[in-house]
Design an enzyme around this catalytic site. Structure first.
Site, PDB file in Angstrom:
ATOM      1  N   TYR A   1       1.003  -1.227   0.015  1.00  0.00           N
ATOM      2  CA  TYR A   1       0.025   0.066  -0.151  1.00  0.00           C
ATOM      3  C   TYR A   1       1.001   1.363  -0.185  1.00  0.00           C
ATOM      4  O   TYR A   1       0.698   1.994  -0.881  1.00  0.00           O
ATOM      5  CB  TYR A   1      -0.685   0.099   1.239  1.00  0.00           C
ATOM      6  CG  TYR A   1      -1.974   1.219   1.255  1.00  0.00           C
ATOM      7  CD1 TYR A   1      -3.042   1.174   0.565  1.00  0.00           C
ATOM      8  CD2 TYR A   1      -1.563   1.851   2.045  1.00  0.00           C
ATOM      9  CE1 TYR A   1      -3.901   2.141   0.596  1.00  0.00           C
ATOM     10  CE2 TYR A   1      -2.701   2.994   2.265  1.00  0.00           C
ATOM     11  CZ  TYR A   1      -3.681   3.144   1.345  1.00  0.00           C
ATOM     12  OH  TYR A   1      -4.788   4.127   1.553  1.00  0.00           O
TER      13      TYR A   1
ATOM     14  N   ARG B   1     -10.915  -1.281   9.977  1.00  0.00           N
ATOM     15  CA  ARG B   1     -10.535   0.126  10.296  1.00  0.00           C
ATOM     16  C   ARG B   1     -10.915   0.362  11.794  1.00  0.00           C
ATOM     17  O   ARG B   1     -12.098   0.098  12.036  1.00  0.00           O
ATOM     18  CB  ARG B   1     -10.882   1.067   9.461  1.00  0.00           C
ATOM     19  CG  ARG B   1      -9.749   1.071   8.132  1.00  0.00           C
ATOM     20  CD  ARG B   1      -9.822   1.990   7.301  1.00  0.00           C
ATOM     21  NE  ARG B   1     -10.989   1.753   6.316  1.00  0.00           N
ATOM     22  CZ  ARG B   1     -11.189   2.247   5.190  1.00  0.00           C
ATOM     23  NH1 ARG B   1     -10.619   3.585   5.086  1.00  0.00           N
ATOM     24  NH2 ARG B   1     -12.285   2.378   4.280  1.00  0.00           N
TER      25      ARG B   1
ATOM     26  N   THR C   1      -1.232   7.171  18.113  1.00  0.00           N
ATOM     27  CA  THR C   1      -2.204   8.229  17.724  1.00  0.00           C
ATOM     28  C   THR C   1      -2.709   8.193  16.569  1.00  0.00           C
ATOM     29  O   THR C   1      -1.897   7.654  15.622  1.00  0.00           O
ATOM     30  CB  THR C   1      -1.802   9.332  18.471  1.00  0.00           C
ATOM     31  OG1 THR C   1      -0.689   9.826  17.307  1.00  0.00           O
ATOM     32  CG2 THR C   1      -1.304   9.688  19.799  1.00  0.00           C
TER      33      THR C   1
ATOM     34  N   ARG D   1       3.474   4.704  15.157  1.00  0.00           N
ATOM     35  CA  ARG D   1       3.211   5.129  16.258  1.00  0.00           C
ATOM     36  C   ARG D   1       2.173   6.352  16.642  1.00  0.00           C
ATOM     37  O   ARG D   1       1.549   6.530  17.584  1.00  0.00           O
ATOM     38  CB  ARG D   1       4.511   5.589  16.969  1.00  0.00           C
ATOM     39  CG  ARG D   1       5.480   4.473  17.457  1.00  0.00           C
ATOM     40  CD  ARG D   1       5.077   3.740  18.681  1.00  0.00           C
ATOM     41  NE  ARG D   1       4.395   4.586  19.843  1.00  0.00           N
ATOM     42  CZ  ARG D   1       3.424   4.261  20.488  1.00  0.00           C
ATOM     43  NH1 ARG D   1       3.045   2.926  20.517  1.00  0.00           N
ATOM     44  NH2 ARG D   1       3.151   4.833  21.454  1.00  0.00           N
TER      45      ARG D   1
HETATM   46  P1  NAD Z   1     -12.822   1.735   0.089  1.00  0.00           P
HETATM   47  O1  NAD Z   1     -12.114   0.566   0.085  1.00  0.00           O
HETATM   48  O2  NAD Z   1     -14.215   2.011   0.486  1.00  0.00           O
HETATM   49  O3  NAD Z   1     -13.010   2.414  -1.572  1.00  0.00           O
HETATM   50  C1  NAD Z   1     -12.047   1.940  -2.545  1.00  0.00           C
HETATM   51  C2  NAD Z   1     -12.696   1.610  -3.924  1.00  0.00           C
HETATM   52  O4  NAD Z   1     -11.877   1.208  -4.786  1.00  0.00           O
HETATM   53  C3  NAD Z   1     -13.652   0.646  -3.457  1.00  0.00           C
HETATM   54  O5  NAD Z   1     -14.977   0.732  -3.929  1.00  0.00           O
HETATM   55  C4  NAD Z   1     -13.085  -0.716  -4.364  1.00  0.00           C
HETATM   56  O6  NAD Z   1     -14.062  -1.646  -4.806  1.00  0.00           O
HETATM   57  C5  NAD Z   1     -12.443   0.206  -5.468  1.00  0.00           C
HETATM   58  N1  NAD Z   1     -11.258  -0.457  -5.942  1.00  0.00           N
HETATM   59  C6  NAD Z   1     -10.434  -1.238  -5.533  1.00  0.00           C
HETATM   60  N2  NAD Z   1      -9.405  -1.748  -6.382  1.00  0.00           N
HETATM   61  C7  NAD Z   1      -9.901  -1.480  -7.597  1.00  0.00           C
HETATM   62  C8  NAD Z   1      -9.677  -1.582  -9.048  1.00  0.00           C
HETATM   63  N3  NAD Z   1      -8.405  -2.409  -9.309  1.00  0.00           N
HETATM   64  N4  NAD Z   1     -10.384  -0.983  -9.944  1.00  0.00           N
HETATM   65  C9  NAD Z   1     -11.471  -0.314  -9.648  1.00  0.00           C
HETATM   66  N5  NAD Z   1     -11.770  -0.062  -8.399  1.00  0.00           N
HETATM   67  C10 NAD Z   1     -11.063  -0.749  -7.510  1.00  0.00           C
HETATM   68  O7  NAD Z   1     -11.886   3.077   0.553  1.00  0.00           O
HETATM   69  P2  NAD Z   1     -11.901   4.362   0.928  1.00  0.00           P
HETATM   70  O8  NAD Z   1     -11.672   4.608   2.392  1.00  0.00           O
HETATM   71  O9  NAD Z   1     -12.989   4.855   0.298  1.00  0.00           O
HETATM   72  O10 NAD Z   1     -10.557   5.068   0.129  1.00  0.00           O
HETATM   73  C11 NAD Z   1     -10.776   5.632  -1.326  1.00  0.00           C
HETATM   74  C12 NAD Z   1      -9.357   6.087  -1.431  1.00  0.00           C
HETATM   75  O11 NAD Z   1      -8.680   7.194  -0.630  1.00  0.00           O
HETATM   76  C13 NAD Z   1      -8.329   4.901  -1.710  1.00  0.00           C
HETATM   77  O12 NAD Z   1      -7.358   5.219  -2.788  1.00  0.00           O
HETATM   78  C14 NAD Z   1      -7.386   5.024  -0.335  1.00  0.00           C
HETATM   79  O13 NAD Z   1      -6.096   4.565  -0.294  1.00  0.00           O
HETATM   80  C15 NAD Z   1      -7.484   6.688   0.034  1.00  0.00           C
HETATM   81  N6  NAD Z   1      -7.399   6.844   1.313  1.00  0.00           N
HETATM   82  C16 NAD Z   1      -8.304   6.703   2.276  1.00  0.00           C
HETATM   83  C17 NAD Z   1      -8.218   6.946   3.571  1.00  0.00           C
HETATM   84  C18 NAD Z   1      -9.212   6.763   4.498  1.00  0.00           C
HETATM   85  O14 NAD Z   1      -9.309   7.086   5.995  1.00  0.00           O
HETATM   86  N7  NAD Z   1     -10.656   6.421   4.272  1.00  0.00           N
HETATM   87  C19 NAD Z   1      -6.946   7.539   4.017  1.00  0.00           C
HETATM   88  C20 NAD Z   1      -5.835   7.650   3.124  1.00  0.00           C
HETATM   89  C21 NAD Z   1      -6.020   7.105   1.815  1.00  0.00           C
HETATM   90  N1  UDP Z   2      -6.694  -0.753  15.782  1.00  0.00           N
HETATM   91  C1  UDP Z   2      -7.143  -0.947  16.908  1.00  0.00           C
HETATM   92  N2  UDP Z   2      -8.137  -1.832  17.227  1.00  0.00           N
HETATM   93  C2  UDP Z   2      -9.011  -2.219  15.817  1.00  0.00           C
HETATM   94  C3  UDP Z   2      -8.534  -1.910  14.843  1.00  0.00           C
HETATM   95  C4  UDP Z   2      -7.302  -0.825  14.931  1.00  0.00           C
HETATM   96  O1  UDP Z   2      -6.360  -1.008  17.968  1.00  0.00           O
HETATM   97  O2  UDP Z   2      -9.842  -2.908  16.028  1.00  0.00           O
HETATM   98  C5  UDP Z   2      -5.411   0.139  15.754  1.00  0.00           C
HETATM   99  C6  UDP Z   2      -4.306  -0.125  14.668  1.00  0.00           C
HETATM  100  O3  UDP Z   2      -3.679  -0.940  15.153  1.00  0.00           O
HETATM  101  C7  UDP Z   2      -3.844   1.333  14.242  1.00  0.00           C
HETATM  102  C8  UDP Z   2      -4.910   2.375  14.663  1.00  0.00           C
HETATM  103  O4  UDP Z   2      -5.986   1.585  15.441  1.00  0.00           O
HETATM  104  O5  UDP Z   2      -2.874   1.681  15.234  1.00  0.00           O
HETATM  105  C9  UDP Z   2      -5.515   2.840  13.273  1.00  0.00           C
HETATM  106  O6  UDP Z   2      -6.011   1.598  12.432  1.00  0.00           O
HETATM  107  P1  UDP Z   2      -6.706   1.496  11.072  1.00  0.00           P
HETATM  108  O7  UDP Z   2      -6.650   0.400  10.654  1.00  0.00           O
HETATM  109  O8  UDP Z   2      -8.011   2.173  11.296  1.00  0.00           O
HETATM  110  O9  UDP Z   2      -5.746   2.736  10.180  1.00  0.00           O
HETATM  111  P2  UDP Z   2      -4.184   2.876   9.949  1.00  0.00           P
HETATM  112  O10 UDP Z   2      -3.367   1.931  10.832  1.00  0.00           O
HETATM  113  O11 UDP Z   2      -3.981   2.660   8.416  1.00  0.00           O
HETATM  114  O12 UDP Z   2      -4.174   4.394  10.148  1.00  0.00           O
END
Ligand code: NAD
Ligand code: UDP
Length: 319
Positions: free
Chosen positions: A149, A190, A214, A279
């Site tokens: 990722y 998440r 955090t 962290r």
């Molecule tokens: P999500 O998993 O709900 O949405 C991702 C979408 O992309 C899904 O509908 C999935 O079916 C589609 N997808 C995956 N692989 C594909 C492919 N090969 N071709 C076509 N469609 C495909 O996730 P989200 O939280 O909505 O995230 C959307 C974007 O934002 C992602 O690129 C993610 O990396 C980025 N992002 C999200 C967060 C967050 O906290 N939600 C944080 C950082 C970055």
């Molecule tokens: N986390 C947790 N319990 C859960 C799911 C996640 O303590 O049931 C923690 C995880 O280890 C991380 C933070 O929450 O430290 C955020 O995790 P998430 O998967 O939402 O996103 P990311 O690590 O990509 O920020």
């Protein structure tokens, strides 16, 4: 329509959590929306309420394959975002970020479209600088379980900037920090969705590690507003720009807040911390404030009220 030109806007990953909110908002602004998705983590349920709108179109397609359509703007969101989903098929995750970026940039180049990349705070890895400004290059493990990722997204950023330098493409790169809200997948692992679903079911709330790590949580409506403002910035502004809520909480604080707000009887338990779990994470949003005039409006408690209500309803429907 607020007197604006109707654009043809492509949203890849449009049936996902963020994508579905973005599609909804773009339709509300009077645009034609093409929602592209392979439904890997997204679902039709997320966009079912939009299907009757004649200005909304769904394209079932995988971004790792080329696409030939005519559009004015592209929001490239396709990519699984939760660690459980992106680690399930890590090779496909990298392909989605890298081949997906190449294909969408190629499309943007052919039709002269402006294109925004949904990048991530994960490009900073486990940061040694706090809070993280865009100038920080990050501390990413290149061979760990999060690398598919993190490195996929880093490579996508590199591609965006090469297309900008080499082909003068109009690019925008958003570095998204943890975002939450209605339509998160209940089983995607998440933290916000996990804790709420566990609390509502009266199951133990699973803190990974000691819960002192955090995160900063941004409500989805604020994030979508940030996307739209970024897309509208002058051509010479490319980003990358951090989008996120600077309010920083420990994971234990989040667990306690969710228990309190749901009135749950769930106990809080600890589980092993996953490998390479950052962290601490907090966005420095000075650049977004300056260039987009943007900052989050929704406080964590307010956003949690909406998200808890969504999951309450969803769990009732699931029986
Ligand atoms: P999500 O998993 O709900 O949405 C991702 C979408 O992309 C899904 O509908 C999935 O079916 C589609 N997808 C995956 N692989 C594909 C492919 N090969 N071709 C076509 N469609 C495909 O996730 P989200 O939280 O909505 O995230 C959307 C974007 O934002 C992602 O690129 C993610 O990396 C980025 N992002 C999200 C967060 C967050 O906290 N939600 C944080 C950082 C970055
Ligand atoms: N986390 C947790 N319990 C859960 C799911 C996640 O303590 O049931 C923690 C995880 O280890 C991380 C933070 O929450 O430290 C955020 O995790 P998430 O998967 O939402 O996103 P990311 O690590 O990509 O920020």
């Amino acid at each position: 329509m607020k007197g604006i030109v109707r654009k043809q806007v492509l949203v890849t990953g449009g049936a996902g959590f963020l994508g579905s909110h973005l599609c909804e908002r773009l339709l509300g602004e009077g645009h034609d929306v093409l929602c592209l998705d392979n439904f890997y983590t997204g679902t039709k349920d997320n966009i079912i309420h939009l299907l009757d709108n004649p200005h909304f179109e769904v394209i079932r397609h995988d971004v790792t394959f080329p696409l030939y359509i005519e559009v004015d703007e592209i929001f490239n969101l396709a990519c699984p975002a939760s660690p459980i989903h992106y680690q399930y098929d890590p090779v496909q995750t990298t392909k989605t970020s890298v081949h997906g970026a190449i294909n969408m940039l190629g499309l943007a180049k052919r039709v002269g479209a402006r294109i925004m990349q949904a990048s991530t705070s994960e490009v900073y890895g486990d940061p040694e600088m706090h809070p993280q400004p865009e100038s920080y290059w990050g501390n990413v493990n290149p061979i760990g379980i999060r690398s598919c990722y993190d490195e996929g997204k880093r490579c996508a950023e590199a591609l965006f900037f090469d297309y900008w330098r080499q082909h003068s493409l109009e690019i925008k790169v958003a570095r998204i920090f943890n975002t939450y809200g209605p339509r998160m997948h209940p089983n995607d692992g998440r933290v916000v969705s996990n804790f709420i679903v566990q609390a509502l079911r009266g199951e133990p709330i699973t803190i990974y590690g000691d819960g002192s790590q955090t995160r900063s949580f941004c409500y989805v409506d604020d994030m979508v507003e940030g996307f739209l403002r970024l897309m509208e910035t002058p051509a010479d502004f490319t980003g990358p720009v951090n989008l996120g809520n600077p309010g920083e909480f420990t994971i234990r604080e989040l667990a306690e807040k969710v228990v309190e707000m749901t009135g749950s009887t769930s106990e809080i338990v600890t589980k092993p911390l996953p490998q390479d779990d950052p962290r601490q994470r907090q966005p420095d949003i000075s650049l977004a404030r300056e260039k987009l005039g943007w900052e989050p409006q929704v406080k964590l408690e307010e956003g949690l009220v909406q998200t808890i209500a969504y999951f309450e309803n969803l769990l009732k429907q699931m029986g």
